[in-house]
Write an enzyme that holds these catalytic residues in place. Structure first.
Site, mmCIF file in Angstrom:
data_model
loop_
_atom_site.group_PDB
_atom_site.id
_atom_site.type_symbol
_atom_site.label_atom_id
_atom_site.label_comp_id
_atom_site.label_asym_id
_atom_site.label_seq_id
_atom_site.Cartn_x
_atom_site.Cartn_y
_atom_site.Cartn_z
ATOM 1 N N LYS A 175 10.077 8.709 10.167
ATOM 2 C CA LYS A 175 11.084 8.251 9.210
ATOM 3 C C LYS A 175 12.120 9.350 8.943
ATOM 4 C CE LYS A 175 9.753 4.029 8.481
ATOM 5 N NZ LYS A 175 10.531 2.917 9.095
ATOM 6 N N TYR A 235 4.015 9.234 10.334
ATOM 7 C CA TYR A 235 4.928 8.301 9.681
ATOM 8 C C TYR A 235 6.129 9.034 9.088
ATOM 9 C CZ TYR A 235 6.461 4.508 6.577
ATOM 10 O OH TYR A 235 7.193 3.542 5.928
ATOM 11 N N SER A 294 11.738 5.439 4.475
ATOM 12 C CA SER A 294 10.705 5.598 3.451
ATOM 13 C C SER A 294 10.879 6.933 2.748
ATOM 14 C CB SER A 294 9.322 5.543 4.101
ATOM 15 O OG SER A 294 8.316 6.044 3.245
#
Length: 264
Positions: A165, A161, A148
């Site tokens: 990532k 998150y 991402s």
């Protein structure tokens, strides 16, 4: 013809998160390009629907329903592909995700869980797949992970998150060195894509417009655009690419949805 380089005829692919969205689009694209596909996800009904689309191309599909955070399940997918389809050539690590929350609301356990789901579970699949990819008449293959934009840009609320990532992207670079020259390892780093993860955004004109306006290409991406990028990376078209993060994000240089978290 140059288009021949985008085929993966008679290869065998494993696609996690293959029941919907990006995983489903990638699985069908690989089948259209000539591959048989093992698809894994939590919901069997969704997997069966994708399997029908794969089989409509004339290729074979193997459905594996289950919890993709389960290390044993992830580690078993490569052997399933070998037993059912006879080889392993392509691995698409399409799993992960973590709900946004402020730093002080992110427990160490939540951070560990984000790393496990976004990096550790995929590693279990890679570790099991590599020995099988190196067997047979054509030893080698390609691994692509789905990352991402938050893996390499900053935004409030994305601590767990984005950290996970970011780790996945460095994992990609490091794994590419360990597995060269036989196996290529790359990742696609996504912007906002119209999948079920964005249902709330897509159903709100205000939120959707905000994200579109903050994206240089002024729109939300489509899962098939990601599938096309994945196909490039795993096919002969991308045969001189390894250890790279392909940004398929509409031109983002920063996150396009802020949560309005206040200063401490």
């Amino acid at each position: 013809m140059i288009l021949d380089r985008f085929t993966v005829t008679d290869q065998v692919a494993i696609v996690t998160g293959g029941g919907r969205g990006i995983g489903a689009a990638a699985a069908v694209a690989l089948a259209e390009a000539g591959a048989d596909v093992v698809i894994a996800a939590r919901t069997e009904e969704q997997l069966r629907d994708v399997a029908k689309r794969i089989e409509a191309t004339g290729r074979r599909a193997v459905v594996v329903p289950g919890d993709l955070s389960d290390i044993e399940l992830m580690g078993s997918l490569a052997q399933t592909a070998w037993d059912e389809l006879g080889r392993v050539d392509i691995v698409i690590n399409n799993l992960g995700g973590t709900m946004p929350r402020p730093l002080l609301d992110t427990s160490p356990r939540a951070l560990e869980e984000a790393f496990h789901f976004n990096v550790g579970a995929g590693h279990a699949l890679v570790r099991a797949a590599v020995p099988l990819m190196l067997q047979g008449e054509r030893p080698g293959g390609s691994i692509v992970s789905v990352s991402s934009v938050t893996g390499h840009v900053a935004g409030r609320g994305y601590l767990a998150y984005g950290t996970a990532k970011g780790a996945l992207e460095q994992y990609t670079r490091l794994a590419s060195r360990d597995l060269a020259p036989r196996i290529r390892v790359n990742a696609v780093a996504l912007g906002s894509i119209a999948t079920s993860a964005l249902d709330i955004v897509m159903s709100s004109d205000e939120l959707r417009t905000t994200m579109e306006d903050a994206t240089p290409l002024r729109r939300i991406g489509d899962p098939e655009e990601i599938a096309a990028a994945i196909l490039f990376l795993v096919s002969a078209a991308g045969s001189f690419v390894t250890g790279k993060i392909l940004e398929v994000d509409g031109g983002l240089q920063s996150v396009n949805l802020e949560f309005g978290l206040p200063d401490l």
